[in-house]
Design a protein around this motif. Structure first.
Motif, PDB file in Angstrom:
ATOM      1  N   ALA A  42      60.063  72.776  55.187  1.00  0.00           N
ATOM      2  CA  ALA A  42      61.292  72.602  54.415  1.00  0.00           C
ATOM      3  C   ALA A  42      61.203  73.272  53.056  1.00  0.00           C
ATOM      4  N   ASP A  43      59.993  73.515  52.559  1.00  0.00           N
ATOM      5  CA  ASP A  43      59.827  74.104  51.233  1.00  0.00           C
ATOM      6  C   ASP A  43      59.729  75.628  51.272  1.00  0.00           C
ATOM      7  N   ALA A  44      59.816  76.227  52.472  1.00  0.00           N
ATOM      8  CA  ALA A  44      59.670  77.677  52.592  1.00  0.00           C
ATOM      9  C   ALA A  44      60.713  78.453  51.786  1.00  0.00           C
ATOM     10  N   PRO A  45      62.008  78.052  51.742  1.00  0.00           N
ATOM     11  CA  PRO A  45      62.973  78.806  50.915  1.00  0.00           C
ATOM     12  C   PRO A  45      62.563  78.869  49.444  1.00  0.00           C
ATOM     13  N   ASN A  46      61.962  77.778  48.914  1.00  0.00           N
ATOM     14  CA  ASN A  46      61.519  77.809  47.515  1.00  0.00           C
ATOM     15  C   ASN A  46      60.382  78.805  47.314  1.00  0.00           C
ATOM     16  N   VAL A  47      59.507  78.921  48.312  1.00  0.00           N
ATOM     17  CA  VAL A  47      58.424  79.893  48.221  1.00  0.00           C
ATOM     18  C   VAL A  47      58.985  81.312  48.209  1.00  0.00           C
ATOM     19  N   VAL A  48      59.994  81.570  49.037  1.00  0.00           N
ATOM     20  CA  VAL A  48      60.613  82.897  49.079  1.00  0.00           C
ATOM     21  C   VAL A  48      61.274  83.221  47.742  1.00  0.00           C
ATOM     22  N   ARG A  49      61.960  82.241  47.158  1.00  0.00           N
ATOM     23  CA  ARG A  49      62.603  82.486  45.865  1.00  0.00           C
ATOM     24  C   ARG A  49      61.564  82.765  44.778  1.00  0.00           C
ATOM     25  N   ALA A  50      60.457  82.017  44.817  1.00  0.00           N
ATOM     26  CA  ALA A  50      59.392  82.266  43.835  1.00  0.00           C
ATOM     27  C   ALA A  50      58.804  83.664  44.011  1.00  0.00           C
ATOM     28  N   ALA A  51      58.630  84.090  45.275  1.00  0.00           N
ATOM     29  CA  ALA A  51      58.124  85.444  45.523  1.00  0.00           C
ATOM     30  C   ALA A  51      59.100  86.498  45.026  1.00  0.00           C
ATOM     31  N   LYS A  52      60.404  86.239  45.167  1.00  0.00           N
ATOM     32  CA  LYS A  52      61.400  87.186  44.673  1.00  0.00           C
ATOM     33  C   LYS A  52      61.309  87.315  43.157  1.00  0.00           C
ATOM     34  N   ARG A  53      61.116  86.186  42.464  1.00  0.00           N
ATOM     35  CA  ARG A  53      60.987  86.260  41.009  1.00  0.00           C
ATOM     36  C   ARG A  53      59.739  87.044  40.618  1.00  0.00           C
ATOM     37  N   THR A  54      58.653  86.834  41.367  1.00  0.00           N
ATOM     38  CA  THR A  54      57.424  87.581  41.086  1.00  0.00           C
ATOM     39  C   THR A  54      57.630  89.074  41.308  1.00  0.00           C
ATOM     40  N   ALA A  55      58.273  89.438  42.436  1.00  0.00           N
ATOM     41  CA  ALA A  55      58.507  90.851  42.737  1.00  0.00           C
ATOM     42  C   ALA A  55      59.407  91.489  41.684  1.00  0.00           C
ATOM     43  N   ASP A  56      60.425  90.759  41.221  1.00  0.00           N
ATOM     44  CA  ASP A  56      61.311  91.313  40.201  1.00  0.00           C
ATOM     45  C   ASP A  56      60.570  91.518  38.884  1.00  0.00           C
ATOM     46  N   SER A  57      59.703  90.575  38.549  1.00  0.00           N
ATOM     47  CA  SER A  57      58.962  90.730  37.289  1.00  0.00           C
ATOM     48  C   SER A  57      58.004  91.909  37.342  1.00  0.00           C
ATOM     49  N   LEU A  58      57.488  92.203  38.532  1.00  0.00           N
ATOM     50  CA  LEU A  58      56.583  93.339  38.699  1.00  0.00           C
ATOM     51  C   LEU A  58      57.322  94.625  39.058  1.00  0.00           C
ATOM     52  N   ARG A  59      58.648  94.511  39.289  1.00  0.00           N
ATOM     53  CA  ARG A  59      59.456  95.648  39.767  1.00  0.00           C
ATOM     54  C   ARG A  59      58.850  96.236  41.043  1.00  0.00           C
ATOM     55  N   ALA A  60      58.542  95.326  41.953  1.00  0.00           N
ATOM     56  CA  ALA A  60      57.862  95.701  43.198  1.00  0.00           C
ATOM     57  C   ALA A  60      58.734  95.341  44.388  1.00  0.00           C
ATOM     58  N   PRO A  61      58.581  96.060  45.478  1.00  0.00           N
ATOM     59  CA  PRO A  61      59.293  95.683  46.710  1.00  0.00           C
ATOM     60  C   PRO A  61      58.711  94.400  47.294  1.00  0.00           C
ATOM     61  N   LEU A  62      59.546  93.657  48.002  1.00  0.00           N
ATOM     62  CA  LEU A  62      59.153  92.367  48.569  1.00  0.00           C
ATOM     63  C   LEU A  62      59.191  92.439  50.089  1.00  0.00           C
ATOM     64  N   LEU A  63      58.141  91.896  50.724  1.00  0.00           N
ATOM     65  CA  LEU A  63      58.081  91.805  52.177  1.00  0.00           C
ATOM     66  C   LEU A  63      57.898  90.340  52.552  1.00  0.00           C
ATOM     67  N   ALA A  64      58.610  89.901  53.583  1.00  0.00           N
ATOM     68  CA  ALA A  64      58.488  88.532  54.087  1.00  0.00           C
ATOM     69  C   ALA A  64      57.858  88.588  55.468  1.00  0.00           C
ATOM     70  N   LEU A  65      56.767  87.825  55.656  1.00  0.00           N
ATOM     71  CA  LEU A  65      55.991  87.893  56.897  1.00  0.00           C
ATOM     72  C   LEU A  65      55.888  86.516  57.526  1.00  0.00           C
ATOM     73  N   TYR A  66      56.163  86.453  58.830  1.00  0.00           N
ATOM     74  CA  TYR A  66      55.939  85.239  59.604  1.00  0.00           C
ATOM     75  C   TYR A  66      54.991  85.574  60.740  1.00  0.00           C
ATOM     76  N   VAL A  67      53.875  84.823  60.829  1.00  0.00           N
ATOM     77  CA  VAL A  67      52.902  85.009  61.900  1.00  0.00           C
ATOM     78  C   VAL A  67      53.208  83.978  62.988  1.00  0.00           C
ATOM     79  N   GLU A  68      53.541  84.471  64.173  1.00  0.00           N
ATOM     80  CA  GLU A  68      53.936  83.608  65.285  1.00  0.00           C
ATOM     81  C   GLU A  68      52.697  83.250  66.103  1.00  0.00           C
ATOM     82  N   THR A  69      52.209  82.048  65.905  1.00  0.00           N
ATOM     83  CA  THR A  69      51.022  81.577  66.612  1.00  0.00           C
ATOM     84  C   THR A  69      51.428  80.769  67.843  1.00  0.00           C
TER      85      THR A  69
END
Length: 902
Positions: A266-293
């Motif tokens: 349930a907390d995954a959307p917050n992690v994605v938003r935090a990663a977006k803020r990090t990528a914006d601060s670094l001016r870096a592209p963002l990739l989202a990865l899901y490993v299907e086990t």
């Protein structure tokens, strides 16, 4: 849990990268001089680099270089060998194109080819110049070429929005990606505008228009950024390829790149938003990865929906999403990160129980321990994770028959065990009860197999552990044996269940892959849009188990865009107002709309746009057959895969239709231009002669003698007859095109046919000698006499036009087998080899010297039409014995009529 190191795997070079490097060694090297706009100096830099290579002893030739009248650029060509260009005649003009055959025959080490996006003239080997470049690279010749950023296919629409000018000549991105090096020729907007004002790019009038529109400072700045970004992407890909070829684990932090790990929590959307803020601060592209086990198969519907929504959130935030199958999440994430040269991993740390981490391990701890030079950013969770130590045991409830089958299997195993125990005294009879546990686990999953394990332990205790036929265990050693038997049975059932889950998942994936492959092959062979759309909707309805509708745009009466239903399964003619509004919103905003989406969720259907690299194609609307639930993530993923294939297939059919329409339009325009040219000349010329003769007679008739008046009247009559023939040709051609010509065939004597045509053509042939050879025993022909005579007349008229006065025109008729051949031969210059395939086309006139001969260009086309209406065939060729043309008409012979008795 100890995770094995991946250093050994990562120390080996990538086989794909090594194969790509080997293939590059077999072909020539391509260098592109990329500019943001015309006039930045691409050709100048290319020639300067070529002169430096020539000074190094490299064999350099110029295939094509456009100086555009710039003296400093032309000066750089001096001293370089220039391959002569090939001249191509097209629509009365002479076009110069690069002679690729001459370059191949010369085979230099390096060839310069300007303007990579250039479209070659019709008749060239390749329609585009970049295809010439690919052929030269394929034989090992290095190429220097130039290109402007607006000609890159993927950036074409972006440049059009910036400059409001769409460039038609484009180059596929694969050409830029295949380049060995890309050099940006950069010039500030101020310097480029200064060059433009000095007339170094365009002439003054064109330069002023360019400054007002294309070459504004804002446009040039945006184009400059596009060129630099596209080159940076290519350089980054080259760096990653080098790392894969040389087994460099990385990352090389030449540029920041962030990947966020996505899970169903349930907390995954917050992690994605935090990663977006990090990528914006670094001016870096963002990739989202899901490993299907393996655990993915046991996710609940709520968790699957949450996972899909998290991935969609990442896409809306501008991230590139990826889903990878795997077993060890940390290893797979790090392998992906090193392959993509990621510098930072963002992962969520959920609050799990100690038992869960003891059984399953901690992904965060493994990432931190194994990351090496990759930074790991941990986002604390504010909610308790939904997973538990027993999450792997969660499964769909099994039907009652599964438990009944488990009970019967254990009973059968007990019977077999009792029989074996009485016949053979063995100590490990408990192994008999492991068989039904494995069997039930493979057939029905975890809980029926646990039930089988429990009753197997109970049966083993009751029938085989002393005291027999009681549940009492007298020996403590037997208690331990029974406990471990139950533990082993449950453990083996869990392993069998996991194996079953993997097998079922692999079977589903294989089935989906096979159906996708079959679907792609099926739609490739369809050329009609209606057949293609029906195949698409029926396939999607069957595979995704939904109701489907495909809508495509068409202008309505008010000039706006309306969406019409083109195909539906089951068939449907109209949609509700809410669905129509959702479909239009989907088309206008190019995003999913309707049930299960963020826009207009009250619609009955979910509408998704079908798009390709060229833009939107259609809108696909789907709804579950129960008309209640939204699509599951698996359905949505399969729908996206089918939609991508459908969009490409629809675009292919539409492009083929556009090409046919363009070809038809070009042919129509060619005929219209030819007809206007013909009418303007062939109507006005005889009318001018007629008017001149009549006005002379009326104004000065009393001053002319009888002979002069007779000559003027003869001129008027001849021109009137010529005008009458022209109008007759136009009417005959119109009747042929409309299919209104019907041959009234009857027996026709060939001698009468030839004689009538010669008498009618006598005024046209008065300056020529006519020789007639007609075999006396020719059978009659089943022809329409009027049409046949017109065919011979048109051939004689054509011979008179293209044959010098005083030469001989031969008319002959002969029979060979069951065919009769009529031929008209002249002693003119003959027919050029390039003109032979076109002599029977409407309005085609041969070129003599630097001009086209007079005439309508309809006579031979009408002759061909009349011959084919009567079941014959007409051909044109050059004479083999001397110069001149020969036209041969072939008809089937009719029944020979016996001569009447004397």
């Amino acid at each position: 849990m100890v995770v094995p190191p991946t250093d050994e795997i990562l120390s080996r070079p990538s086989p794909d990268a090594l194969l790509a490097a080997a293939n590059r060694e077999l072909r020539g090297k391509l260098k592109i001089f990329l500019g943001a706009a015309p006039g930045v100096g691409k050709t100048y830099e290319m020639l300067s680099a070529a002169r430096q290579r020539k000074a190094e002893g490299i064999d350099v030739v110029v295939g094509v270089a456009e100086t555009h009248g710039r003296a400093e650029t032309a000066a750089l060509i001096e001293g370089l060998e220039v391959v002569p260009r090939r001249r191509i005649e097209y629509k009365g003009r002479t076009l110069d194109e690069m002679d690729i055959d001459a370059v191949l025959a010369r085979r230099p080490a390096l060839v310069l080819i300007d303007e990579l996006a250039h479209t070659n003239a019709p008749g060239s080997r390749h329609p585009k110049r970049y295809l010439d470049v690919l052929e030269l690279l394929g034989v090992g010749i290095d190429v220097y070429t130039t290109l402007n950023v607006q000609h890159i296919e993927s950036l074409n629409d972006i440049v059009a929005r910036i400059t409001r000018i769409r460039v038609r000549e484009t180059v596929p991105d694969s050409i830029i990606d295949a380049a060995d090096s890309v050099e940006v020729i950069d010039l500030t907007p101020e310097d480029l505008i200064k060059r433009l004002g000095e007339g170094k790019v365009y002439v003054r009038d064109a330069a002023e228009r360019a400054l007002r529109h294309y070459f504004s400072p804002g446009n040039l700045t945006a184009l400059r950024e596009l060129a630099l970004r596209r080159t940076a992407e290519r350089v980054d890909e080259q760096m990653r390829s080098y790392m894969r070829e040389h087994a460099i684990a990385g990352p090389w932090a030449a540029g920041e790149r962030v990947v966020v790990c996505v899970d169903p929590s349930a907390d995954a959307p917050n992690v994605v938003r935090a990663a977006k803020r990090t990528a914006d601060s670094l001016r870096a592209p963002l990739l989202a990865l899901y490993v299907e086990t393996d655990r993915h198969a046991s996710l609940s519907d709520a968790e699957r929906d949450r996972l899909a929504e998290t991935l969609r959130l990442a896409e809306r935030l501008g991230a590139e999403t990826a889903t990878l199958p795997g077993r060890r999440i940390a290893e797979d994430v790090l392998a992906f990160a090193r392959d993509r040269n990621v510098t930072r991993i963002v992962v969520g740390k959920s609050r799990r129980s100690v038992w869960f981490e003891w059984l399953h391990g901690s992904v965060v701890d493994d990432l931190v321990r194994m990351a090496g030079g990759i930074a790991v950013e941990v986002v604390a969770s504010t909610a308790t994770a939904s997973g538990s130590a027993w999450a792997g045991w969660r499964a769909e409830p099994a039907p009652a028959r599964a438990y009944i089958e488990a009970t019967l299997a254990v009973v059968a195993a007990g019977v077999v065990g009792v029989a074996i125990d009485r016949l053979v005294n063995i100590g490990n009879i408990s192994l008999v009860f492991v068989v039904p546990v494995l069997l039930i686990a493979a057939r029905h999953g975890i809980w029926p197999s646990v039930w089988a394990a429990v009753i197997s332990a109970t049966a083993y205790n009751f029938f085989f552990i002393p005291p027999l036929y009681t549940f009492t265990v007298a020996d403590p050693a037997n208690v331990v044996a029974l406990f471990f038997f139950l533990l082993v049975a449950i453990f083996t059932s869990a392993l069998a269940t996991r194996s079953r889950a993997r097998s079922l998942a692999a079977r589903r994936e294989a089935q989906v892959t096979a159906e996708l492959y079959s679907f792609s092959r099926k739609i490739v062979g369809l050329a009609e849009l209606d057949d293609l759309l029906w195949t698409i909707v029926s396939q999607i309805a069957r595979m995704v188990r939904v109701e489907v509708v495909v809508m495509m745009p068409s202008p309505d009466a008010g000039g706006r865009i309306a969406l019409d239903i083109k195909a539906a399964f089951p068939p449907e003619d109209q949609l509700e107002e809410a669905d129509l509004a959702a479909a239009l919103w989907c088309w206008d905003h190019d995003q999913a709309t309707g049930k299960g989406s963020d826009s207009l969720p009250g619609a009955r259907r979910l509408f998704v746009p079908l798009r390709t690299a060229r833009g939107k194609i259609a809108v696909l609307g789907v709804t579950n057959r129960d008309d209640v639930q939204a699509l599951t993530p698996d359905q949505r993923r399969l729908l996206d895969a089918l939609g991508d294939q459908a969009a490409i297939a629809i675009e292919r059919v539409l492009l083929a239709r556009d090409i046919d329409a363009a070809r038809l339009g070009a042919e129509r325009e060619r005929l219209r231009s030819a007809m206007l040219t013909s009418v303007s000349h062939d109507l006005r010329t005889p009318l001018a002669s007629i008017l001149g003769a009549i006005s002379s007679l009326r104004s000065y008739g009393d001053r002319y003698d009888a002979q002069a008046r007779e000559d003027l009247l003869a001129t008027a009559q001849g021109e009137a007859e010529r005008l009458n023939r022209f109008v007759g040709n136009l009417l005959d051609m119109t009747r042929l095109d409309a299919g209104a010509i019907t041959a009234r065939c009857e027996p026709v004597d060939v001698s009468d046919l030839v004689g009538t045509a010669l008498r009618r053509a006598r005024p046209l042939l008065r300056e020529h000698r006519v020789v007639t050879t007609v075999s006396p025993d020719l059978p009659p022909l089943q022809l329409d006499f009027v049409l046949g005579e017109q065919v011979l007349f048109n051939l004689l008229d054509n011979a008179a036009k293209y044959t010098p006065p005083g030469t001989t025109i031969e008319v002959s008729a002969r029979a060979e087998g069951t065919r009769v051949y009529l031929s008209v031969r002249d002693e003119g210059p003959g027919i050029a080899a390039d003109d032979l395939p076109h002599v029977f086309e409407k309005f085609f006139r041969a070129v003599e010297g630097d001009r086209r001969r007079a005439g309508t260009g309809l006579g031979l086309a009408i002759a061909k039409g009349f011959v084919e209406v009567q079941g014959g065939r007409i051909t044109a060729r050059n004479r083999s014995d001397r110069s001149g043309a020969e036209f041969v008409v072939e008809f089937p012979a009719g029944e020979r009529t016996p001569a009447p008795a004397a």
